[in-house]
Design an enzyme around this catalytic site. Structure first.
Site: not given
Ligand code: PEP
Ligand code: MG
Length: 572
Positions: A188, A295, A331, A432, A455-456, A466, A503
């Site tokens: 993040h 977010r 979200r 995710e 990402n997840d 991650r 996303c």
């Molecule tokens: C993701 O996991 O791709 C996502 C957009 O959520 P975050 O990065 O906030 O976990």
């Molecule tokens: Mg995520």
């Protein structure tokens, strides 16, 4: 002497400036140093504790002036620094031969253990606060600047790691770039750096040791290069890159404001990921056609108490207004794992990324969830409800059908209670977790849209944390298996009349974004600064080319081959 390292490029841009070392929150790399005479060490300790308390009260005051409820947090932190028991414990350790820094760490650690073991959730959550105070005191003792009392000259911020809230606090005008020793591009802090438009490199091994004596640094947030005391030739290359990046940014001025579409006119919504109020104006100026991921948890971070329903509704309304008439997808809270929230504490989990986070947490804290949904429904109602304003709510970290059924039922219950007609409100699920991707056929009838959180998804698909730089290369979006999964999700959605967006951060890589469009994705949500490049690439190719590029990537034998296939098909 010139030294170069390579980390992972986390936020594009080239910068040159002096390094500015930030002490770590986790205390891990502060040298505890040799112990001087006990009386001298104790007096250093007492001064450092007093200075920490003073800084924290001043911080509380500043926050209070800015009308932030968070002021209390810093007052509580100051009280820790002034705690006589803690001081007495550290004094005793110094008398037993320890240095002031070592004694501080040990005394805080002992207090931390007591709090962490508490059955009171509130007290257990204070353990993290203690870490923060301890880091401040040890930084003062070590003579390392902590926090963001920054030099006037734009500098390269060098840290072992940065928390999301630290990153959010960075005054943009003083920071030329960020380089961290740990972390991956999907952490993040990296996402926030991209949002703030600060070039960043993460996972630069041995960074702190090497940067300690350096006078100048040159950083390329795209390639991951970090040069310490660069020689004239390297400096010339980096300066040249800096100039061409700015020229490219100017070149895209018009392209970024056009609607997102392929060369043959297929509409693709290019929307922004938003984390705070500060992102709104910039996102619209960067060409965002709405917000594909708000977010919401950042409104909850660094606070001691939950924001009220009214406060939340006001914020959600502000976001809707900023994108007037365009779709905004909120979200629901994605608390837990890498996004802890002080007042929603849970007993320590051995593996928080696999623990209670996202929708799992919301369903276990029904009042918290209800309050958020109430605020969202109120904001929707106030914005014209079923009228032209398009709004979506999506649930994070869904791993099975029952969660969606329960979450949807709660939206319906709250809406009925509020008397708001939510027929026009879109409900979506983030894809995710691999089980959700594989259950897409079962989930699709329950939703209006899927938003793929790469990402997840990559983290869980490849079992690659991650936040861990060492395994960041495993979680490659171009692995053909990922493309297969995206295709499967799109097919399930299409068969049920739902739409699909992406996303995760990977949508901001123009070639990858183009491949998603080739696979049938029609909304790409990303850090706003990347929208121009993605729109530009899409506008140069017809849908058939994008479909062919995606198919070539999907049938490639490896991620590297898939990337090459995309580059060949798209000329990128
Ligand atoms: C993701 O996991 O791709 C996502 C957009 O959520 P975050 O990065 O906030 O976990
Ligand atoms: Mg995520």
């Amino acid at each position: 002497m010139s030294v170069s390292l390579v980390g992972a490029g986390a936020a594009p841009g080239v910068a040159v400036g002096p390094p500015f070392l930030v002490a770590p929150v986790a205390n891990a790399v502060i040298d505890t140093g040799p112990a001087g005479p006990p009386e001298a060490e104790k007096s250093r300790l007492h001064e450092a504790l007093a200075q920490a308390a003073e800084e924290l009260y001043a911080l509380a005051e500043r926050v209070r002036e800015a009308a932030g409820d968070e002021a209390e947090i810093f007052e509580a932190h100051a009280a820790f620094a002034e705690d006589p028991e803690l001081e007495a414990r550290a004094d005793a350790l110094i008398d037993a031969g320890q240095s002031a820094i070592a004694a501080t760490m040990a005394a805080f650690a002992a207090f931390r253990a007591l709090l962490a073991a508490s059955t009171s959730e509130y007290l257990a959550a204070r353990a993290a606060d203690l870490d923060d105070v301890c880091a401040r005191v040890t930084a003062i003792l070590a003579g390392v600047t902590r926090g963001f009392v920054l030099p006037d000259q734009p500098s390269v911020l060098v840290a072992r790691e940065l928390t999301p809230s630290q990153t959010a606090e960075i005054p943009r005008d003083r920071i030329a770039a960020i380089v961290t020793e740990t972390g991956s591009p999907t952490s993040h802090a990296a996402i926030l750096a991209r949002t703030l438009g600060i070039p960043a490199v993460v996972g630069a091994a041995n960074l702190l040791q090497l940067a300690a004596g350096a006078k100048l640094m040159a950083v390329d947030g795209r390639t991951g290069e970090v040069h310490l005391d660069p020689d004239a030739a390297v400096l010339a290359v980096m300066t040249e890159r800096q100039a061409s990046e700015s020229a490219r940014f100017a070149e895209l001025a018009d392209a970024r404001l056009l609607p997102g579409r392929t060369a043959d006119g297929v509409a693709v919504e290019l929307v922004a990921n938003v984390a705070s109020r500060d992102d709104l104006a910039g996102a619209v100026a960067a060409g965002a056609e709405g917000a594909g991921l708000v977010r919401t948890e950042l409104l909850f971070q660094d606070r001691r108490t939950e924001p009220t329903v009214a406060e939340q509704a006001a914020y959600y309304g502000e976001v809707l207004n900023a994108f007037a008439g365009r779709r905004v997808v909120f979200r629901t809270l994605d608390i837990g794992a890498d996004k802890p929230i002080p007042f929603v504490s849970r007993a320590a989990e051995p593996n928080p990324a696999l623990g209670v986070r996202g929708i799992r947490l919301s369903l276990r804290y029904p009042k918290l969830f209800e309050n958020q949904l109430r605020a969202l429904v109120q904001a929707y109602g106030a914005s014209g409800g079923a009228g032209p304003m398009r709004m979506g709510i999506m649930f994070p970290l869904v791993s099975r059908v029952e969660e969606v059924v329960a979450a949807r039922a709660e939206v319906a219950r709250v809406a009925a209670d509020e008397g708001v007609d939510v027929a026009g409100l879109e409900i979506g699920v983030m894809i995710e977790v691999p089980s959700a991707a594989l259950a897409a056929e079962r989930l699709a009838p329950l939703v209006d849209f899927f938003s793929i959180g790469t990402n997840d998804l990559l983290q869980y698909l490849f079992a690659a944390d991650r936040l861990e730089a060492e395994v960041a290369d495993l979680a490659d979006i171009c692995e053909p298996v990922v493309m297969d999964l995206v295709a499967r999700v799109v097919a399930a959605a299409t068969a049920n009349g739902a739409w699909v967006g992406v996303c995760g951060e990977t949508a901001s890589d123009p070639a990858v974004g183009a491949a998603f469009v080739g696979l049938g994705v029609r909304e790409l949500s990303m850090v706003a600064g990347a929208i121009g490049e993605v729109k530009d690439l899409l506008s140069r190719h017809g849908l058939a080319t994008l479909v062919a590029a995606a198919e070539a990537a999907r049938s490639a034998p490896s991620a590297a081959a898939a990337r090459a296939a995309l580059a060949a098909a798209l000329g990128s």
